[in-house]
Design a protein around this motif. Sequence first.
Motif: not given
Length: 926
Positions: A1-10, A94-97, A115-118, A128-132
């Motif tokens: 579900m995650e990917t399709s929602a994400r693709t839609m949001a692009t 790609p996902s929270p956290g 400084d901005s809380g990230l 290996e884990a998907l992130g930024v």
Amino acid sequence: METSARTMATNPDAAFETLMNGVTSWDLPKESTPSELLLIGEAAFPVMVNAKGQVLIAASSYGQGRLVVVSHEGYLLHADLAPFLVNAVNWLCPSPGAPITVHSSLASLENILGDSGLEALVQSEPGEALGVYCTDAYNDSLTEKLVQFVKRGGGLLIGGQAWYWASQHGHDKVLSSFPGNQVTSVAGVYFTDVCGDIDRFKVSKKVPKIPLHIRCWEEIEHDQEQLLDGISELDIKTGGVPSQLLVHGSLAFPLGLNTSLGCFLAAAHYGRGRVVLAAHEAMLWAPKMEPFLFNAVRWLARDQKDKIGVNKSIKNLHSLLLNHGLHCSLESHLTNDMCVYCCGAYSEQEAKRIQEFVAEGGGLLIGGQSWWWASQNTGSSALADFPGNVILNTFGLSILPRALSPGSFPVLPTEIRNYHFRRALSKFQAMLNQEGGDLEKKYLARLGVDAAGFLQIPAQGIPAYMSLHRLLRKMLRKAGLPAVSKKNPVSSHSCEAAMLHLATELAHSGTDCSQLAQGLGIQTCSSNLCPLEHPITVEINGTNPGDCEAWLSTGLYLLEGQSAEVSLSEAAASAGLKVQIGCHTDDLSKARKLSRAPVVTYQCCMDRTQRSVSCLWGGLLYFVVPKDCQLGSVSVTIQKAVPAPYYKLGKTTLKEWKSCLQDNVGPWGELATDNIILTVPTENLKTLEDPEPLLQFWDEIMQAVARLAAQPFPFRRPERIVADVQISAGWMHSGYPIMCHLESVQELISLEDMRSKGLWGPIHELGHNQQRHGWEFRPHTTEATCNLWSVYVHETVLGIPRAQAHPELKPEEREKRIRDHLQKGAPLSNWNVWTALETYLQLQETFGWEPFIQLFAEYQTLSGLPNDNESKMNLWVKKFSETVQKNLAPFFEAWGWPVQKEMAESLAHLPCWQDHPMKVYMSVEK
């Protein structure tokens, strides 16, 4: 579900809003000189653009993941840009956290985000884990890892500039070899060697426009030379009719052009890969194309040693490559171990896979034409739906549904060969803005065709296309559309003609017509007409037993620049009906001068229950019913049209006719019977007190046309004759509809004129529509046998004998022609038009019309008819002889027909036609 929602949001608009949330100004470090970014493909969009229109920050997506590309790594370390950088990282996540990691070269970005809380970690490569992952654009050891990271769903924030790298490694290598481009190009974003201006910026409210044209030709000229190495001409007479190609992407370029710049071979860079496109698949295996094909395969493979895969649909290419010792195999689809894939353009099954294959470094050799597909799918756009274009559009190449005459064409010099849609368009823009500059006539003509094609690519939600639409709208609104009319024609190679093309296609592609129509220099309708707000319901007959589609008149007119709302039932929406605006279907693109826009009608599929339809130039409103449709009576509701004068014989009363000519009526109207419909200007209809006697007379004419043709009466679909200010050929021409000039309207609607002067022209065209392949001997009889109908109708309905019906049929003219023909030795090359008609008239004067009617009926039942003239002519000799029970072989021989010996012998048992009319002349000749 995650990917399709994400693709839609692009969705670029939503993404842009997220990226710019709370960003009120661009505060850039003055010491960093950025590189302009080049955006291609369908996913990339600009985020920050300077006052000169250069893109300095862009975003895109690839596979399941996303990228944000910044034109100098210094921007990623600049605390004043923190609001934007935080938005970017959040959008890429790609996902929270999910983990956020930063390459050591950007260590201080960790603090800006912190400084901005990230929370971010410094790491030499993405985990290996998907992130930024955040990095600069100078490291080429991570290329493959980063591409796969994004493809799997990771987010990449990358910054750098390429102008300094270019000064060290060469300007012609930036696009293909600069480390950052090895990664970002898969998503259609490139760092260029062009320095970005940092004087003035404004924060855009919506996705900014992508520049029309960026200088990046060094690499492309080098590629053109490689692909055309050793080739001085391209002979594309390979057994098929190619399409014209549209080269529209910034990194796409033409290779083979004809003299009017119609393109039949082209190539493109896309991502890390390359594409070569031929305008017909037969070019991909023709022996005479071998030198080009080897250059192409070499260029596509670069130095990779993997195999070349050839799709089974073009297996002839496989044997050609094998003969030259190339490592290739026949495959039914694309596989991972190929470096080049060769296929036809007729299946879109692998479209996504092919696009990723090219983006990641593969080579694609592809060929096909789309004009045939377009002829079978009227109402659909070849640029949107033809399988080859589903694959190719994103590479900046498309196959137009326009045929190109095959021939042998010299390789043009570089400066001409480099005609490019985008470059021509930017020159055109400068001309319209009166900034000087000039475009050659043939460039202007080509630009009209290319832009019309480009505008048919679906643009909704794709910034690469929307930007151009926005630019064109602005250009046309600013310049205003040219006033074009019979009194004020424009040259087809002029700026004005190109603007008419552009405006028409912009309107078809969904631009609000009313915006463009405001610029219309001339109103074809009186401006006091206003559309009816209340809906009008019309009953149409959705049954069409004929073997061609039929237009159904609604008696309504759509004003120029207006949109009408059309609604119908679910059953009707699934029956393949189309809506058509306008009946002046002649395309005047090839005319020297234009008295109206080249294309003024528009068709769209009514494949849903409600649709908004419009046509910039306005026009009568029709429904088009497909052949063999059995829909029965259909109710259609139309809002925002105006009534048009419409009289149907046997249905409309005189009172209704008089009231429909009152105020607020469209400028065109129609007179209809079950057998013919005449479309003429309303001003001419106003002179008609009572159309009934006129239409009864027309029905008598049509009954005679059907009788001679041995066709059912009433007609399966009524013939149509439409008057126009300008038509595509001749004084009139046949077809559906038959087209004529406005000057001919009087002879169509004046009963007095018809009875006294006759109407040779319209009956001649109706005759053309009755001609059939089996007994037609083109080109000899093309303009001859149609006149049998003119003679028949004039004599049987109008009471005008042939000698008075046309000056060419005076006895002395006829006699002179026969003598001329025999004097030349009766060559078949001379047997055409009036000379050819004479043969049939002599038969008719002896045997009457009945044998013709009998034969036209019999031919409708014959199957397996020959295709060549000689066999067809011999069959006609045999059939006519048998019908009249006379041996006509000597008569036809006297005319110079190629009567075969066996045929003549097979007729020997029939009595001879002793006194055939040619005997007199032959004895005199002797």
